[in-house]
Design a protein around this motif. Structure first.
Motif, mmCIF file in Angstrom:
data_model
loop_
_atom_site.group_PDB
_atom_site.id
_atom_site.type_symbol
_atom_site.label_atom_id
_atom_site.label_comp_id
_atom_site.label_asym_id
_atom_site.label_seq_id
_atom_site.Cartn_x
_atom_site.Cartn_y
_atom_site.Cartn_z
ATOM 1 N N ALA A 1 0.848 -1.192 0.000
ATOM 2 C CA ALA A 1 0.000 0.000 0.000
ATOM 3 C C ALA A 1 0.880 1.237 0.000
ATOM 4 O O ALA A 1 1.930 1.280 0.653
ATOM 5 N N GLN A 2 0.449 2.259 -0.724
ATOM 6 C CA GLN A 2 1.206 3.514 -0.791
ATOM 7 C C GLN A 2 0.254 4.698 -0.708
ATOM 8 O O GLN A 2 -0.881 4.636 -1.167
ATOM 9 N N GLY A 3 0.768 5.786 -0.155
ATOM 10 C CA GLY A 3 -0.027 6.995 -0.003
ATOM 11 C C GLY A 3 0.065 7.918 -1.197
ATOM 12 O O GLY A 3 0.068 9.138 -1.032
ATOM 13 N N THR A 4 0.155 7.366 -2.387
ATOM 14 C CA THR A 4 0.206 8.172 -3.599
ATOM 15 C C THR A 4 -1.074 8.989 -3.724
ATOM 16 O O THR A 4 -2.172 8.456 -3.567
ATOM 17 N N ILE A 5 -0.947 10.288 -3.999
ATOM 18 C CA ILE A 5 -2.115 11.129 -4.254
ATOM 19 C C ILE A 5 -2.022 11.698 -5.666
ATOM 20 O O ILE A 5 -1.012 11.536 -6.343
ATOM 21 N N TYR A 6 -3.085 12.350 -6.123
ATOM 22 C CA TYR A 6 -3.174 12.733 -7.529
ATOM 23 C C TYR A 6 -2.053 13.674 -7.986
ATOM 24 O O TYR A 6 -1.507 13.490 -9.084
ATOM 25 N N PRO A 7 -1.669 14.686 -7.204
ATOM 26 C CA PRO A 7 -0.541 15.523 -7.642
ATOM 27 C C PRO A 7 0.746 14.728 -7.859
ATOM 28 O O PRO A 7 1.552 15.080 -8.722
ATOM 29 N N ASP A 8 0.950 13.639 -7.087
ATOM 30 C CA ASP A 8 2.124 12.786 -7.302
ATOM 31 C C ASP A 8 2.100 12.200 -8.704
ATOM 32 O O ASP A 8 3.124 12.145 -9.396
ATOM 33 N N ILE A 9 0.931 11.742 -9.133
ATOM 34 C CA ILE A 9 0.790 11.142 -10.456
ATOM 35 C C ILE A 9 1.029 12.185 -11.542
ATOM 36 O O ILE A 9 1.742 11.944 -12.518
ATOM 37 N N GLU B 1 2.778 14.926 -11.346
ATOM 38 C CA GLU B 1 4.163 15.395 -11.350
ATOM 39 C C GLU B 1 5.142 14.339 -11.829
ATOM 40 O O GLU B 1 6.250 14.661 -12.252
ATOM 41 N N SER B 2 4.760 13.067 -11.771
ATOM 42 C CA SER B 2 5.692 11.998 -12.123
ATOM 43 C C SER B 2 5.252 11.223 -13.356
ATOM 44 O O SER B 2 5.759 10.141 -13.621
ATOM 45 N N ASP B 3 4.295 11.784 -14.098
ATOM 46 C CA ASP B 3 3.827 11.168 -15.351
ATOM 47 C C ASP B 3 3.345 9.744 -15.117
ATOM 48 O O ASP B 3 3.650 8.817 -15.876
ATOM 49 N N GLY B 4 2.591 9.570 -14.025
ATOM 50 C CA GLY B 4 1.965 8.282 -13.774
ATOM 51 C C GLY B 4 2.784 7.304 -12.967
ATOM 52 O O GLY B 4 2.311 6.225 -12.632
ATOM 53 N N VAL B 5 4.011 7.629 -12.640
ATOM 54 C CA VAL B 5 4.848 6.707 -11.870
ATOM 55 C C VAL B 5 5.334 7.440 -10.629
ATOM 56 O O VAL B 5 5.927 8.498 -10.721
ATOM 57 N N LYS B 6 5.061 6.874 -9.466
ATOM 58 C CA LYS B 6 5.439 7.551 -8.234
ATOM 59 C C LYS B 6 6.040 6.568 -7.242
ATOM 60 O O LYS B 6 5.409 5.580 -6.881
ATOM 61 N N ALA B 7 7.275 6.834 -6.844
ATOM 62 C CA ALA B 7 7.904 6.046 -5.779
ATOM 63 C C ALA B 7 7.659 6.774 -4.468
ATOM 64 O O ALA B 7 8.493 7.500 -3.966
ATOM 65 N N HIS B 8 6.459 6.618 -3.917
ATOM 66 C CA HIS B 8 6.046 7.415 -2.769
ATOM 67 C C HIS B 8 6.602 6.840 -1.475
ATOM 68 O O HIS B 8 6.733 5.633 -1.333
#
Length: 326
Positions: A142-150, A152-159
């Motif tokens: 589970a990760q706390g990825t939120i929409y601005p992360d997506i 800013e990272s073009d759909g890939v986020k190492a949160h």
């Protein structure tokens, strides 16, 4: 995983009723995705990971395994709050890892800010990987990825730094708040019963106090940063500035100046107070903190924080200054 594009028709979550509807929808989706498998989460105590933890606990209870790594760079009382809220009050399956010595030993003598960040991030991944390998039956991360992360990272986020885990662990991602903006995450967190000081906490850098103990980190100066920050937060809360000021904190440079302590010369550090307001963090203005309050905070810090004889107030907006010092 569902598509990471937020539908244009998706209603903004602004009320408790909308938050409850979102929670019910995500609980059903999490149960569908996870089934009877176990889920691993790096629980930092920040807004995003805390809301994801509470949501998963609502959905699957102790099938969720939370790992909280105390690297010694958190603010005063934060590791204790994570344990109290999640283990004691929400009955979470929580693993607490005391890695303070491990992190601070790695950081000893390192003064370059980017090198410090890399050490903290890499060591976090190593600690988290070690804990993950001790566990059996973990199928999901589970990760706390939120929409601005997506965005800013073009759909890939190492949160939360866990995106660097070795591929052989083969975890499938669970990201229940990936289509939400930060303000929506807070509304959901409130609806899930998380305390206000966790849901509405101000932004905090990933490396924590590691970038507010300026230059090479020493344990005594790090403790001075932690204690002075706690005093600042306490006084802002008592004087109606909590929630009004977007971000406020203390920093201590690796610099001593001469002062007087009990009638004798004392070479001690200075504490820098930073208090800013912003809408997007791209620009920032300095909060006009009442002078008598600054004097009171100064008196407390110089009396209560060991090794500090001066308090400075940073008057620089962004630009030219950044919000953080490192």
């Amino acid at each position: 995983m569902a598509n990471n594009i937020r539908p244009e028709t998706m209603e903004r979550i602004t009320t408790p009723a909308l938050a409850e509807a979102f929670i019910q929808e995500q609980v059903a989706e999490i149960r569908r995705q996870v089934g009877d498998k176990r889920v691993l989460l790096a629980l930092s105590g920040g807004v995003d990971s805390s809301v994801v933890a509470a949501l998963l606990i609502r959905a699957i209870g102790r099938q969720l395994v939370c790992v909280h790594v105390n690297h010694g760079l958190l603010r005063k009382g934060e590791p204790e709050q994570v344990v109290k809220v999640f283990r004691d009050e929400m009955n979470a399956n929580l693993i607490y890892v005391d890695a303070v010595d491990r992190f601070l030993d790695k950081l000893a003598g390192v003064s370059d800010p980017e090198t410090k960040r890399k050490i903290i991030g890499a060591e976090f991944i190593r600690v988290f990987e070690e804990e993950a390998r001790k566990l059996e039956g973990i199928s999901f991360l589970a990760q706390g990825t939120i929409y601005p992360d997506i965005l800013e990272s073009d759909g890939v986020k190492a949160h939360h730094n866990v995106g660097g885990l070795p591929e052989d662990l083969q975890f499938e991602l669970v990201e229940p708040v990936r289509l939400l903006y930060k303000d929506e995450v807070r509304v959901v967190g409130k609806a899930l019963g998380l305390p206000d000081n966790m849901v509405f906490r101000q932004p905090f850098p990933g490396p924590g106090l590691g970038v507010r103990c300026l230059g090479a980190i020493t344990r005594d100066r790090l403790e001075a940063v932690r204690e002075s920050d706690a005093i600042l937060r306490e006084e802002f809360a008592k004087n109606g500035l909590e929630g009004k000021v977007w971000q406020y904190f203390t920093a201590i440079p690796d610099l001593k100046s001469v002062g007087v302590r009990q009638g004798k010369r004392a070479d001690e550090w200075c504490v820098i107070i930073r208090a800013v307001n912003t809408k997007d963090a791209m620009t920032a203005t300095v909060e006009n903190v009442p002078f008598d309050l600054l004097q009171h905070i100064t008196a407390r810090i110089t009396a209560e924080v060991k090794g500090v004889n001066r308090v400075l107030f940073d008057l620089t907006p962004k630009p030219t200054g950044t919000i953080e010092w490192e």
